[in-house]
Design an enzyme around this catalytic site. Sequence first.
Site, PDB file in Angstrom:
ATOM      1  N   LYS A   1     -21.376  -1.964  -3.813  1.00 35.57           N
ATOM      2  CA  LYS A   1     -21.882  -0.803  -3.785  1.00 35.57           C
ATOM      3  C   LYS A   1     -21.566   0.296  -4.830  1.00 35.57           C
ATOM      4  O   LYS A   1     -20.286   0.208  -5.241  1.00 35.57           O
ATOM      5  CB  LYS A   1     -21.711  -0.379  -2.429  1.00 35.57           C
ATOM      6  CG  LYS A   1     -22.495   1.122  -1.890  1.00 35.57           C
ATOM      7  CD  LYS A   1     -22.123   1.469  -0.381  1.00 35.57           C
ATOM      8  CE  LYS A   1     -22.901   2.394  -0.011  1.00 35.57           C
ATOM      9  NZ  LYS A   1     -22.574   3.013   1.474  1.00 35.57           N
TER      10      LYS A   1
ATOM     11  N   LEU B   1     -25.162   9.692   0.214  1.00 33.50           N
ATOM     12  CA  LEU B   1     -24.779   8.571   0.862  1.00 33.50           C
ATOM     13  C   LEU B   1     -24.968   8.636   2.389  1.00 33.50           C
ATOM     14  O   LEU B   1     -24.691   7.824   3.280  1.00 33.50           O
ATOM     15  CB  LEU B   1     -23.146   8.456   0.662  1.00 33.50           C
ATOM     16  CG  LEU B   1     -22.826   7.713  -0.757  1.00 33.50           C
ATOM     17  CD1 LEU B   1     -21.271   7.686  -0.752  1.00 33.50           C
ATOM     18  CD2 LEU B   1     -23.194   6.516  -1.253  1.00 33.50           C
TER      19      LEU B   1
ATOM     20  N   SER C   1     -26.607   3.410   4.114  1.00 31.08           N
ATOM     21  CA  SER C   1     -26.651   3.842   2.670  1.00 31.08           C
ATOM     22  C   SER C   1     -26.483   2.639   1.585  1.00 31.08           C
ATOM     23  O   SER C   1     -26.764   2.993   0.711  1.00 31.08           O
ATOM     24  CB  SER C   1     -25.863   4.882   2.275  1.00 31.08           C
ATOM     25  OG  SER C   1     -24.519   4.519   2.510  1.00 31.08           O
TER      26      SER C   1
ATOM     27  N   VAL D   1     -20.202   4.795   7.401  1.00 35.82           N
ATOM     28  CA  VAL D   1     -19.901   5.716   8.074  1.00 35.82           C
ATOM     29  C   VAL D   1     -20.484   5.978   9.238  1.00 35.82           C
ATOM     30  O   VAL D   1     -20.003   6.892  10.328  1.00 35.82           O
ATOM     31  CB  VAL D   1     -19.543   6.810   7.205  1.00 35.82           C
ATOM     32  CG1 VAL D   1     -20.937   7.503   6.723  1.00 35.82           C
ATOM     33  CG2 VAL D   1     -18.628   8.113   7.867  1.00 35.82           C
ATOM     34  N   GLY D   2     -21.666   5.712   9.457  1.00 32.34           N
ATOM     35  CA  GLY D   2     -22.534   5.624  10.716  1.00 32.34           C
ATOM     36  C   GLY D   2     -23.577   4.769  10.872  1.00 32.34           C
ATOM     37  O   GLY D   2     -24.434   4.925  11.537  1.00 32.34           O
ATOM     38  N   GLY D   3     -23.554   3.611  10.113  1.00 34.38           N
ATOM     39  CA  GLY D   3     -24.434   2.515  10.369  1.00 34.38           C
ATOM     40  C   GLY D   3     -24.773   1.828   8.736  1.00 34.38           C
ATOM     41  O   GLY D   3     -25.659   1.185   8.670  1.00 34.38           O
ATOM     42  N   SER D   4     -24.081   2.489   7.675  1.00 35.57           N
ATOM     43  CA  SER D   4     -24.533   2.202   6.125  1.00 35.57           C
ATOM     44  C   SER D   4     -24.401   0.701   5.785  1.00 35.57           C
ATOM     45  O   SER D   4     -25.035   0.410   5.019  1.00 35.57           O
ATOM     46  CB  SER D   4     -23.650   3.031   5.602  1.00 35.57           C
ATOM     47  OG  SER D   4     -24.302   4.526   5.540  1.00 35.57           O
TER      48      SER D   4
END
Length: 557
Positions: free
Chosen positions: A130, A179, A205, A226-229
Site C-alpha cells: 500500500k 485514507l 482505503s 483503521v476502520g475496515g480498510s
Amino acid sequence: MSSWQSSVADKRKRQQESIPKEWTVPVPANDVSNVIRFPEQSGVMSSKELQITNEVDVQELLQKLASGQWSAVEVTTAFYKRAILAQQVTNCLTEIFVERALKRASELDVHLRETGTVVGPLHGLPVSLKDQLCIEGLESTIGYVSLIDKYAKKNSVLADILLEAGAVPFVKTNIPQTLMWGETFNNVFGRTTNPYNRSLTCGGSSGGEGALVALKGSPLGVGSDVGGSIRIPAAFCGVYGMRPSYHRVPYEGALNTLEGQDSIPSVFGPFSNSLSGIKMFMKSVIDLKPWRKDPLAIRKPWDEEAYKLSEHGEGKRLCFGIMRHDGNIMPHPPILRGLKMMKDALVNAGHTVIDWQPINHKEMNDTVTAIWGSAAREDFRVTTLATQEPIIATMLPPESETFSEMVVDPRYPEDGMTSFQLWQLHKRKIELRKEYLDHWEKTNLETGTGRPVDAVIAPVGPYVAPPHGRNRPSGYTRVYNLLDYPVIVLPVSQVDQELDAKAPPHEYLNDADMEFHEWYDPAMFRDAPIALQLIGRTLEEEALIAMAEIVDAALKA
C-alpha cells in the site's frame, strides 16, 4: 492548469513512463465490466508466466522458489507483467519500479545458487505494498498532491523486515485521498475499479491492493486498516485479508493520515489469494522480532500452540457465533446467502453454530467517528494547505474524473473538541471494550463446549461491492477496530441473479435500513464477490488463522 494540477500531470506522466511499453496492450472498452480474465486474454504473458501467477498457494510458490524450480527473476517478471495488466484495466498502482525489483530478484537468485540457502522465509516472493509504506528513494503520496516529489530517505520498518525475510517489493498500490474512505479515488492517480465489475467500487482505503490481488497481479500484498480498510477491499474483490491486533505488525516509518491519533491505531495486514499467504506473512514478520525496530510493536513471538488451537479444543469441535445483522442495517440477499452457506458448511463439518447477538454496535460506531472527527478536518486542511488541492468530499463519479472539484468533507465536524471531551470518548471506548468482553465470555453457557464462542462470523458490510460513491456504512467493520479484535475475510461465493433476487420488505430497523433495502437490485451487483469476516479475540492471530483454515476447508468441501 493550477500549480497543483501541473504537479499531478507530471506525476502521471512519470508513472506512465515507468511502464515497459511491451507490457501494454489495448484494453477492453468501458462497457466491458468484468475484466478478471484480462491477463490470460491479453497475449502479454507466456504459458509459464500464467502458470506462475495462477499458483495461488503462497506456500507452494515459496517451495518452488526455494528449490530453484522457479527463479526469483522469473517469478517477479511474471507478477510484474500481470500487475501492469491489472493497472491497465483497474488503475490499481501508484509506484512502479521494474528495474529495481528485478535487480533485487537477481541478487536473491545469485545468493541461492552460490550458498544453496534462501535469504529468508519469503525468499524471492514479490510483495505489493500500500502506498503508505515507504521505500528509500521512492515517493509515497498517499493520495495527496503535497507529497509529490517527496522521496523517502529510508525504508519503513515493515519494508525492511520484508526485505530481511527475502521478499521482493515490486509495486505500490492506490488509496483514497486522506485514507479515510471505504473506496479508492484521489486527485493524484484517480479512481481504482473492481475487476469483477468495473462499475462497482473495489473498496478502500487499501483498494489498490484488493484489485491487484484479485487479478493475481500480486501473490501477497500489504494494506492497512483503521476502520475496515483491509477487510472492505478484500471482501469487495473476493480475496483473503487480515486485520491484526494493534501493534502486532510494525508501523514505524510509514506515512499515515490522522497521525498522533493513537486511541484507535491503524494496523498493517496482509492480502492474498490463499490463507497460506496470510499465515506466511504474519509468521515471517513476527519471527523477525519487529519489537526490536518499532518501539510500539508488541513483544509477542509466534505462538505455535495457539495455532494448534490448544485453547479451542484442538479445533475438533468448535462453536461459532453467527451475526445475521448488526442491529442497524439488514444485509442484502447475497450476504444473507453467504451466511447460510458458511453456517451449513460448518455444521456439516461437525461444528456448532449459534446466533450471535450484537451489543452497542451503533454506539461503538459513533464513538469511533467522534474520535476521528475530533481533528480530522484540521488534519486534512494542514496537509493540503501548501498546494491548495481541494479536499475530496464524495466518491461519486463526476462527469469528468480528471480532478476533483469538491472542497468540503461533510463527514466530520467543522470544529473540534476540547481535550477533556476527547478523554471522555477514550474512557467510553474502554468501557465498551469491557462490555463486549463480558458479553463474549457469557456465551460459554450456550456453546455446549464449556468454552465461550471460539470465533464470530459476520458480514463485512450490508452489501457486496456497490457502485462507485455508494459505499457508505462501514459499521460492520469499524467496531472491531475499537474492540481491537483480529479479523480475517474469507471469500464465499459470487452474486447469482436468480439465487439473490430481491427480498420482500422486512420490519425495517431504521430509515437507512429501508433505503438500502429499496435500492437493492441483483443486476446492479452482477459478478460481485461475496465474502464474510471471521472475528477472533485480541492478540489471537495464530488461533484465528487456524480457525479460518477450518472454515475455509469446510466451505470448499
